[in-house]
Write an enzyme that holds these catalytic residues in place. Structure first.
Site, PDB file in Angstrom:
ATOM      1  N   GLU A 108       1.010  -0.870  -0.137  1.00  0.00           N
ATOM      2  CA  GLU A 108       0.176  -0.253   0.327  1.00  0.00           C
ATOM      3  C   GLU A 108       0.598   1.512  -0.084  1.00  0.00           C
ATOM      4  OE1 GLU A 108      -2.493  -0.367   3.898  1.00  0.00           O
ATOM      5  OE2 GLU A 108      -2.561  -2.053   3.031  1.00  0.00           O
ATOM      6  N   CYS A 139       2.927   8.072   1.871  1.00  0.00           N
ATOM      7  CA  CYS A 139       3.100   7.383   2.801  1.00  0.00           C
ATOM      8  C   CYS A 139       3.895   5.911   1.820  1.00  0.00           C
ATOM      9  CB  CYS A 139       2.418   6.731   4.081  1.00  0.00           C
ATOM     10  SG  CYS A 139       2.814   6.011   4.769  1.00  0.00           S
ATOM     11  N   CYS A 145       3.316  -6.644  16.239  1.00  0.00           N
ATOM     12  CA  CYS A 145       2.663  -5.070  16.901  1.00  0.00           C
ATOM     13  C   CYS A 145       0.770  -5.769  17.399  1.00  0.00           C
ATOM     14  CB  CYS A 145       2.990  -4.012  16.446  1.00  0.00           C
ATOM     15  SG  CYS A 145       4.259  -3.312  16.437  1.00  0.00           S
ATOM     16  N   CYS A 167      -3.086   1.099   7.973  1.00  0.00           N
ATOM     17  CA  CYS A 167      -1.725   0.402   7.136  1.00  0.00           C
ATOM     18  C   CYS A 167      -1.885  -0.835   7.418  1.00  0.00           C
ATOM     19  CB  CYS A 167      -1.130   1.069   8.082  1.00  0.00           C
ATOM     20  SG  CYS A 167       0.725   0.067   8.169  1.00  0.00           S
TER      21      CYS A 167
HETATM   22  N1  SAH Z   1       6.767  -0.835  11.356  1.00  0.00           N
HETATM   23  C1  SAH Z   1       7.140   0.714  11.065  1.00  0.00           C
HETATM   24  C2  SAH Z   1       6.331   1.897  10.135  1.00  0.00           C
HETATM   25  C3  SAH Z   1       4.969   0.786  10.385  1.00  0.00           C
HETATM   26  S1  SAH Z   1       4.375   2.885  10.383  1.00  0.00           S
HETATM   27  C4  SAH Z   1       6.442   1.231  13.001  1.00  0.00           C
HETATM   28  O1  SAH Z   1       6.521   0.599  13.504  1.00  0.00           O
HETATM   29  O2  SAH Z   1       6.556   2.419  13.172  1.00  0.00           O
HETATM   30  C5  SAH Z   1       3.073   2.754  11.129  1.00  0.00           C
HETATM   31  C6  SAH Z   1       2.830   3.221  11.870  1.00  0.00           C
HETATM   32  O3  SAH Z   1       0.860   3.395  12.340  1.00  0.00           O
HETATM   33  C7  SAH Z   1       3.428   2.942  13.537  1.00  0.00           C
HETATM   34  O4  SAH Z   1       3.160   3.774  14.708  1.00  0.00           O
HETATM   35  C8  SAH Z   1       2.225   1.565  13.598  1.00  0.00           C
HETATM   36  O5  SAH Z   1       2.078   1.582  15.315  1.00  0.00           O
HETATM   37  C9  SAH Z   1       1.072   2.263  14.083  1.00  0.00           C
HETATM   38  N2  SAH Z   1       0.121   1.551  13.866  1.00  0.00           N
HETATM   39  C10 SAH Z   1       0.150   0.359  13.242  1.00  0.00           C
HETATM   40  N3  SAH Z   1      -1.401  -0.403  13.088  1.00  0.00           N
HETATM   41  C11 SAH Z   1      -2.214   1.117  14.068  1.00  0.00           C
HETATM   42  C12 SAH Z   1      -3.372   1.183  14.255  1.00  0.00           C
HETATM   43  N4  SAH Z   1      -4.150   0.023  14.432  1.00  0.00           N
HETATM   44  N5  SAH Z   1      -3.927   2.458  15.194  1.00  0.00           N
HETATM   45  C13 SAH Z   1      -3.104   3.107  14.914  1.00  0.00           C
HETATM   46  N6  SAH Z   1      -1.823   3.073  14.607  1.00  0.00           N
HETATM   47  C14 SAH Z   1      -1.172   2.259  14.112  1.00  0.00           C
END
Ligand code: SAH
Length: 341
Positions: free
Chosen positions: A90, A103, A114, A331
């Site tokens: 994406e 992005c 996570c 994301c």
């Molecule tokens: N792997 C990297 C890049 C992903 S960035 C990282 O962890 O930073 C995407 C951002 O969106 C990260 O801060 C991630 O923790 C956050 N994110 C992912 N799923 C989410 C959700 N359901 N709600 C809010 N933030 C989310």
């Protein structure tokens, strides 16, 4: 066969001189690549002879738009793009007064696990190559028809888990013969691979590092982020301080605020205490609900209270504006929806 788009400019120059061509050809080819050509034949200022020589030893990868959604609220464009092997990732284009931010993704899926994140549900399939990462920017720029001014590496995947390719991508996207996007206009987001943060800080790229912190202590962080079993919050904060020292850049701490998990007053106080005195900024993200999990965002007043506690301790805080809320935003959701079909 090598994908020409995966080479840094210097590697391309070497390849060109290895096949007995003058070095300035590398500049022409690099510029064509960054304009988004999909075949050697489109490189019209290069001789047919060189074009066929190139085709014998190399190829040009392509990403194409598989699905596109445009928000009726704010014009945000969300793309599902398809890679040559059929995998999909994406990207998103967001329109601000100061320019257009894209992005991008850096892996097909993600290995970080996570609990709140849709990108990681099927695990990591593979890394994207430098060319595939760059191609997303080029592809979106062509679709939008205007220059992309900013990049955030906040799509699918963990950039520091694809370190070498991400470094090559950064060098190429920054290159004056290419898109020429300044490091100051690029943000890289990581869940906190401490060893790689030290490695990145040695490059002295003045990019903005975003840290997905999401919890003020190890106990809570371990319940939502497996990476917390490997690196403690304190080790992470120490690495961030080193990064700030090397790069003189403000760090952004991302904090996805989740009802009943990390949203207590105590959490806010603890967070303020951990990061006080640092050149940093906290970005509160009301957690996006993902179908496969049960996390909920706290109500608005509660988020405002959390924010004001941090502010009362002298921390800079913003609550992330939700762009594209009508086009299935967070994301990894688009790719999941597509693969579930
Ligand atoms: N792997 C990297 C890049 C992903 S960035 C990282 O962890 O930073 C995407 C951002 O969106 C990260 O801060 C991630 O923790 C956050 N994110 C992912 N799923 C989410 C959700 N359901 N709600 C809010 N933030 C989310």
């Amino acid at each position: 066969m090598i994908n020409l788009k995966d080479l840094t400019f210097e590697e391309l120059e070497k390849l060109i001189s290895d096949i007995g061509e003058p070095k300035f050809r590398a500049k022409q080819i690099f510029t064509w690549i960054c304009r988004g050509v999909s075949s050697f034949d489109e490189m019209t200022d290069i001789s047919k002879n060189l074009r066929s020589k190139l085709a014998e030893i190399s190829y040009l990868s392509n990403v194409k738009i598989a699905e596109k959604y445009i928000s009726k609220i704010d014009g945000t464009r969300k793309y599902l793009v398809e890679l040559d092997d059929g995998n999909k990732v994406e990207c998103v284009a967001m329109f601000y007064k100061h320019g257009i931010t894209v992005c991008i993704s850096c892996q097909v899926g993600c290995a970080m696990g996570c609990k709140f994140c849709a990108s990681t549900i099927g695990g990591k399939i593979r890394n994207l190559t430098p060319g595939e990462i760059l191609d997303q920017v080029i592809c979106v720029q062509k679709d939008v028809g205007e220059r992309i001014s900013n990049i955030v590496m906040m799509g699918i995947g963990e950039p520091l888990d694809n370190f070498e390719n991400v470094i090559k991508f950064l060098k190429n996207v920054n290159h004056e013969y290419g898109l020429n996007i300044g490091y100051r206009h690029i943000s890289l987001s990581t869940c906190g691979l401490v060893d790689k943060i030290y490695k990145l800080s040695e490059y002295n790229f003045p990019l903005t590092l975003s840290i997905s912190l999401h919890a003020p202590n190890d106990k809570i962080r371990k319940t939502i982020m497996p990476v917390a079993n490997k690196f403690s919050v304190d080790e992470l904060i120490t690495a961030c301080k080193k990064y700030i020292e090397n790069n003189s850049r403000r760090i952004s701490f991302e904090y996805a605020i989740i009802k009943g998990v990390n949203d207590s007053d105590e959490c806010a106080l603890l967070l303020a205490d951990k990061i006080k005195g640092m050149l940093c900024h906290v970005n509160l993200i009301p957690v996006n609900n993902v179908e496969e999990n049960k996390f909920e965002k706290p109500d608005k007043n509660h988020i405002i209270k959390f924010k004001s506690i941090l502010e009362s301790k002298g921390i800079n805080v913003t609550v992330r504006r939700e762009l594209g809320s009508d086009i299935s935003a967070s994301c990894g959701q688009l790719r999941r929806a597509n693969s579930n079909k």
